[in-house]
Design a protein around this motif. Sequence first.
Motif, PDB file in Angstrom:
ATOM      1  N   ALA A 110     -25.758  52.579 -31.106  1.00  0.00           N
ATOM      2  CA  ALA A 110     -26.945  52.646 -30.251  1.00  0.00           C
ATOM      3  C   ALA A 110     -27.097  54.063 -29.718  1.00  0.00           C
ATOM      4  O   ALA A 110     -26.149  54.627 -29.169  1.00  0.00           O
ATOM      5  N   ARG A 111     -28.277  54.620 -29.907  1.00  0.00           N
ATOM      6  CA  ARG A 111     -28.566  55.988 -29.453  1.00  0.00           C
ATOM      7  C   ARG A 111     -27.496  56.967 -29.939  1.00  0.00           C
ATOM      8  O   ARG A 111     -27.008  57.805 -29.192  1.00  0.00           O
ATOM      9  N   ASN A 112     -27.161  56.825 -31.223  1.00  0.00           N
ATOM     10  CA  ASN A 112     -26.284  57.766 -31.927  1.00  0.00           C
ATOM     11  C   ASN A 112     -24.809  57.702 -31.527  1.00  0.00           C
ATOM     12  O   ASN A 112     -24.031  58.584 -31.894  1.00  0.00           O
ATOM     13  N   PHE A 113     -24.420  56.647 -30.796  1.00  0.00           N
ATOM     14  CA  PHE A 113     -23.012  56.457 -30.459  1.00  0.00           C
ATOM     15  C   PHE A 113     -22.614  55.006 -30.734  1.00  0.00           C
ATOM     16  O   PHE A 113     -23.421  54.090 -30.533  1.00  0.00           O
ATOM     17  N   PRO A 114     -21.377  54.758 -31.191  1.00  0.00           N
ATOM     18  CA  PRO A 114     -20.935  53.377 -31.433  1.00  0.00           C
ATOM     19  C   PRO A 114     -20.702  52.644 -30.112  1.00  0.00           C
ATOM     20  O   PRO A 114     -19.781  52.966 -29.373  1.00  0.00           O
ATOM     21  N   ALA A 115     -21.555  51.677 -29.836  1.00  0.00           N
ATOM     22  CA  ALA A 115     -21.468  50.939 -28.571  1.00  0.00           C
ATOM     23  C   ALA A 115     -20.442  49.818 -28.640  1.00  0.00           C
ATOM     24  O   ALA A 115     -19.848  49.454 -27.622  1.00  0.00           O
ATOM     25  N   PHE A 116     -20.248  49.269 -29.837  1.00  0.00           N
ATOM     26  CA  PHE A 116     -19.355  48.117 -29.989  1.00  0.00           C
ATOM     27  C   PHE A 116     -18.841  48.098 -31.414  1.00  0.00           C
ATOM     28  O   PHE A 116     -19.564  48.436 -32.358  1.00  0.00           O
ATOM     29  N   GLY A 117     -17.587  47.695 -31.583  1.00  0.00           N
ATOM     30  CA  GLY A 117     -17.023  47.633 -32.916  1.00  0.00           C
ATOM     31  C   GLY A 117     -16.038  46.499 -33.093  1.00  0.00           C
ATOM     32  O   GLY A 117     -15.385  46.071 -32.133  1.00  0.00           O
ATOM     33  N   VAL A 118     -15.953  46.024 -34.321  1.00  0.00           N
ATOM     34  CA  VAL A 118     -14.986  44.989 -34.713  1.00  0.00           C
ATOM     35  C   VAL A 118     -14.239  45.489 -35.943  1.00  0.00           C
ATOM     36  O   VAL A 118     -14.846  45.998 -36.888  1.00  0.00           O
ATOM     37  N   ILE A 119     -12.933  45.356 -35.921  1.00  0.00           N
ATOM     38  CA  ILE A 119     -12.104  45.641 -37.089  1.00  0.00           C
ATOM     39  C   ILE A 119     -11.194  44.445 -37.321  1.00  0.00           C
ATOM     40  O   ILE A 119     -10.500  43.995 -36.409  1.00  0.00           O
ATOM     41  N   TYR A 120     -11.217  43.934 -38.539  1.00  0.00           N
ATOM     42  CA  TYR A 120     -10.349  42.815 -38.905  1.00  0.00           C
ATOM     43  C   TYR A 120      -9.415  43.269 -40.007  1.00  0.00           C
ATOM     44  O   TYR A 120      -9.842  43.914 -40.977  1.00  0.00           O
ATOM     45  N   VAL A 121      -8.127  42.959 -39.847  1.00  0.00           N
ATOM     46  CA  VAL A 121      -7.109  43.278 -40.852  1.00  0.00           C
ATOM     47  C   VAL A 121      -6.719  41.952 -41.507  1.00  0.00           C
ATOM     48  O   VAL A 121      -5.822  41.256 -41.027  1.00  0.00           O
ATOM     49  N   PRO A 122      -7.401  41.566 -42.585  1.00  0.00           N
ATOM     50  CA  PRO A 122      -7.236  40.196 -43.090  1.00  0.00           C
ATOM     51  C   PRO A 122      -5.837  39.860 -43.590  1.00  0.00           C
ATOM     52  O   PRO A 122      -5.381  38.726 -43.416  1.00  0.00           O
ATOM     53  N   ALA A 123      -5.126  40.805 -44.196  1.00  0.00           N
ATOM     54  CA  ALA A 123      -3.790  40.501 -44.712  1.00  0.00           C
ATOM     55  C   ALA A 123      -2.792  40.241 -43.592  1.00  0.00           C
ATOM     56  O   ALA A 123      -1.764  39.594 -43.807  1.00  0.00           O
ATOM     57  N   MET A 124      -3.094  40.734 -42.390  1.00  0.00           N
ATOM     58  CA  MET A 124      -2.223  40.540 -41.226  1.00  0.00           C
ATOM     59  C   MET A 124      -2.799  39.545 -40.229  1.00  0.00           C
ATOM     60  O   MET A 124      -2.148  39.230 -39.235  1.00  0.00           O
ATOM     61  N   GLU A 125      -4.010  39.084 -40.476  1.00  0.00           N
ATOM     62  CA  GLU A 125      -4.728  38.166 -39.591  1.00  0.00           C
ATOM     63  C   GLU A 125      -4.838  38.733 -38.170  1.00  0.00           C
ATOM     64  O   GLU A 125      -4.672  38.018 -37.177  1.00  0.00           O
ATOM     65  N   LEU A 126      -5.113  40.028 -38.099  1.00  0.00           N
ATOM     66  CA  LEU A 126      -5.276  40.722 -36.823  1.00  0.00           C
ATOM     67  C   LEU A 126      -6.732  41.100 -36.627  1.00  0.00           C
ATOM     68  O   LEU A 126      -7.369  41.657 -37.531  1.00  0.00           O
ATOM     69  N   LEU A 127      -7.257  40.804 -35.447  1.00  0.00           N
ATOM     70  CA  LEU A 127      -8.648  41.076 -35.119  1.00  0.00           C
ATOM     71  C   LEU A 127      -8.706  41.965 -33.879  1.00  0.00           C
ATOM     72  O   LEU A 127      -8.030  41.698 -32.887  1.00  0.00           O
TER      73      LEU A 127
END
Length: 253
Positions: A110-127
């Motif tokens: 939003a407005r050229n900056f990351p306001a929110f993010g999600v990263i999922y590591v599926p092989a480790m089941e880490l969110l």
Amino acid sequence: MTYDTLVADLTDLAKQAGQEIMKIYATDFSVEYKDDHSPLTQADRLADRLITERLLEGYPGMPILSEEGNHVPYPERQSWPRYFCVDPLDGTREFVARNGEFTVNIALVARNFPAFGVIYVPAMELLYWGGKDFGAFKQFREFAPQRIRTAKPAPGKGLRALVSRSHSAPELDAFLADYEISERIAAGSAWKFCLLAEGKADIYARTNMTYEWDTAAGQAIVEGAGGSMTTLDGEPFIYNRQSLINPGFLARG
């Protein structure tokens, strides 16, 4: 679009994409190579299609910038106030090497900056998820989420520096020479941002090429955990530039 809705939608979507990726991971998949010699698999394509379709259904009219999608020319996207920035399978080299260090990255810029993010590591089941105004969180499987925070470097003990497992660069060695580094921690993909966000390292720098979708979700999570990310010169790290290739960056706990 409320924060709670965004968290629920994007974390669920990242996990769904991760499940599809793991189905391919369990097979004898083939590998193609793009013009820039980076690898591409069926998992990249399946995850991209799933994420794009679900985002278009849930957020009609919201632009999507995805590594595997059709890249919109700058004159059109420069006026976007908000958009989703997606890497459906970050760390395809790690996927091909079968070391588990690959991720699904989804960010709201939003407005050229990351306001929110999600990263999922599926092989480790880490969110992981978060943003500068929301804090940062980690969840293993279906256990209760835990708030995560960056760590302050231990006085007199040097810095723990994250480095890429698959993308070494002499320029990075020269850059890190200006810091007192006590340990180098090699890891793959955007998972490095998550390790920084949960206090397992102190800095993460890159001098070689990355793209917006490689960093947007990770920057949001690091900033949500109390850290920062700038260019190597200390300038704000912005998005939706004319070139989608990032400058070098330094993320700090």
